[in-house]
Design a protein around this motif. Structure first.
Motif, short mmCIF file in Angstrom:
data_model
loop_
_atom_site.label_atom_id
_atom_site.label_comp_id
_atom_site.label_asym_id
_atom_site.label_seq_id
_atom_site.Cartn_x
_atom_site.Cartn_y
_atom_site.Cartn_z
N ARG A 82 0.76 -1.12 -0.02
CA ARG A 82 -0.06 -0.01 0.10
C ARG A 82 0.81 1.11 0.11
O ARG A 82 0.64 2.30 -0.78
CB ARG A 82 -0.72 -0.10 1.05
N GLY A 83 2.00 1.32 0.68
CA GLY A 83 2.80 2.38 0.70
C GLY A 83 2.27 3.56 1.69
O GLY A 83 2.88 4.62 1.29
N SER A 84 1.61 3.40 2.65
CA SER A 84 1.48 4.61 3.32
C SER A 84 2.63 5.00 4.42
O SER A 84 2.80 6.38 4.56
CB SER A 84 0.56 4.24 4.33
N ASN A 85 3.55 4.26 4.62
CA ASN A 85 4.87 4.64 5.28
C ASN A 85 5.67 5.38 4.35
O ASN A 85 6.45 6.47 4.25
CB ASN A 85 5.59 3.58 5.92
N GLY B 293 7.28 -1.57 4.51
CA GLY B 293 6.27 -2.53 4.02
C GLY B 293 6.89 -3.37 3.04
O GLY B 293 6.35 -3.83 1.90
N ILE C 84 11.10 -0.11 8.78
CA ILE C 84 9.96 -0.04 9.88
C ILE C 84 9.33 -1.46 10.18
O ILE C 84 9.06 -1.99 9.29
CB ILE C 84 9.17 1.22 9.74
N PRO D 276 6.21 -3.30 12.74
CA PRO D 276 5.03 -2.98 13.59
C PRO D 276 5.10 -3.65 14.69
O PRO D 276 3.97 -4.29 15.15
CB PRO D 276 4.03 -3.29 12.47
N GLU E 260 3.41 5.08 13.23
CA GLU E 260 4.26 4.68 12.26
C GLU E 260 4.73 5.86 11.33
O GLU E 260 5.97 6.24 11.06
CB GLU E 260 4.12 3.52 11.45
C1 GAR Z 1 3.35 -1.23 8.02
O1 GAR Z 1 2.63 -1.52 8.95
C2 GAR Z 1 4.80 -1.69 8.18
O2 GAR Z 1 5.36 -1.57 9.53
C3 GAR Z 1 4.66 -3.31 7.99
O3 GAR Z 1 3.85 -3.39 6.99
C4 GAR Z 1 2.92 -2.35 6.90
C5 GAR Z 1 3.34 -1.69 5.53
O4 GAR Z 1 2.14 -0.78 5.42
N1 GAR Z 1 5.92 -4.03 7.70
C6 GAR Z 1 6.34 -5.07 8.09
O5 GAR Z 1 5.63 -5.83 8.54
C7 GAR Z 1 7.80 -5.59 7.55
N2 GAR Z 1 7.80 -6.87 7.88
P1 GAR Z 1 2.52 0.46 4.12
O6 GAR Z 1 2.65 -0.27 3.17
O7 GAR Z 1 1.14 1.34 4.20
O8 GAR Z 1 3.84 1.28 4.86
#
Ligand code: GAR
Length: 209
Positions: free
Chosen positions: A11-14, A88, A108, A110, A174
């Protein structure tokens, strides 16, 4: 400004939080590339809309982990970032790749490491009955989710939480923590000394959100 490449799988929110932070004029890093191992990752469209160059290295197109990592290494070598942020990014990397980029890769996770390494962290935190949960930004080393910790943010676990309510509370943390940790790393106010991350020179510099 330090040059940052972001690795994504979903998704890429981080990633978006890092891109937004880096758009501020006094931010010490610029996002120069986003690389996804999944062609369908939502992050790709978000990055493109923000004007960040994207590339896809589809792990399914490679016969082995090593071959994928060679292609990822080649793409990163072309981009020549100072820092590689995993956001992610759901791939384990081979020791050869880690050797080449160690000390420059941030992730990062979680959960409050060293608790709940790996996947399904929110369900496992609920099952364990912990009252504090959160997220961690750390350096990537060969051992999964075990590299030196740069920064952490804690959130409460509330009665009545389920996996999705807890995940949302952690995700909001995050999005604050990762841009802050990257800024401290890029400025050198957080740096590696004897295998641990140390802060300074300002007394308020720390890895706590
Ligand atoms: C986030 O919660 C990140 O911390 C986690 O995946 C999600 C990605 O969301 N990462 C892990 O579990 C790494 N093993 P995002 O694509 O919206 O950032």
């Amino acid at each position: 400004r330090k040059r940052v490449a972001i690795l994504v799988s979903g998704r890429g929110s981080n990633m978006a939080a890092l891109i937004d932070a880096a758009a501020e004029p006094d931010y010490p890093a610029e996002i120069v590339a986003v690389i996804s191992n999944r062609p369908g990752a939502g992050a790709l469209a978000v990055a493109a809309r923000a004007g960040v160059p994207t590339s896809i290295i589809d792990h399914k197109a490679f016969a082995s982990r090593e071959a994928f990592d060679v292609a990822l290494d080649a793409e990163l070598s072309r981009i020549a970032p100072d820092v590689v942020c995993f956001a992610g990014f759901m791939r384990l990397l081979t020791p050869g790749f880690i050797d080449r980029w160690e000390g420059r890769m941030l992730n990062i996770h979680p959960a409050l490491l060293p608790s709940f390494k790996g996947l399904d962290t929110h369900a496992r935190a609920l099952a364990a009955g912990v009252k504090l949960h959160g997220c961690t930004v750390h350096l990537v080393t060969a051992e999964m989710d075990a590299g030196p910790i740069i920064a952490q943010a804690a959130v409460p676990v509330l009665d009545g939480d389920d996996e999705s309510s807890l995940a949302a509370r952690v995700l909001a943390a995050e999005h604050l923590l990762y841009p802050r940790a990257l800024a401290m790393w890029a400025r050198g106010t957080a740096r590696l000394e004897d295998g641990r991350v140390r802060f300074g020179p300002e007394p308020e510099d720390s890895g706590l959100l």
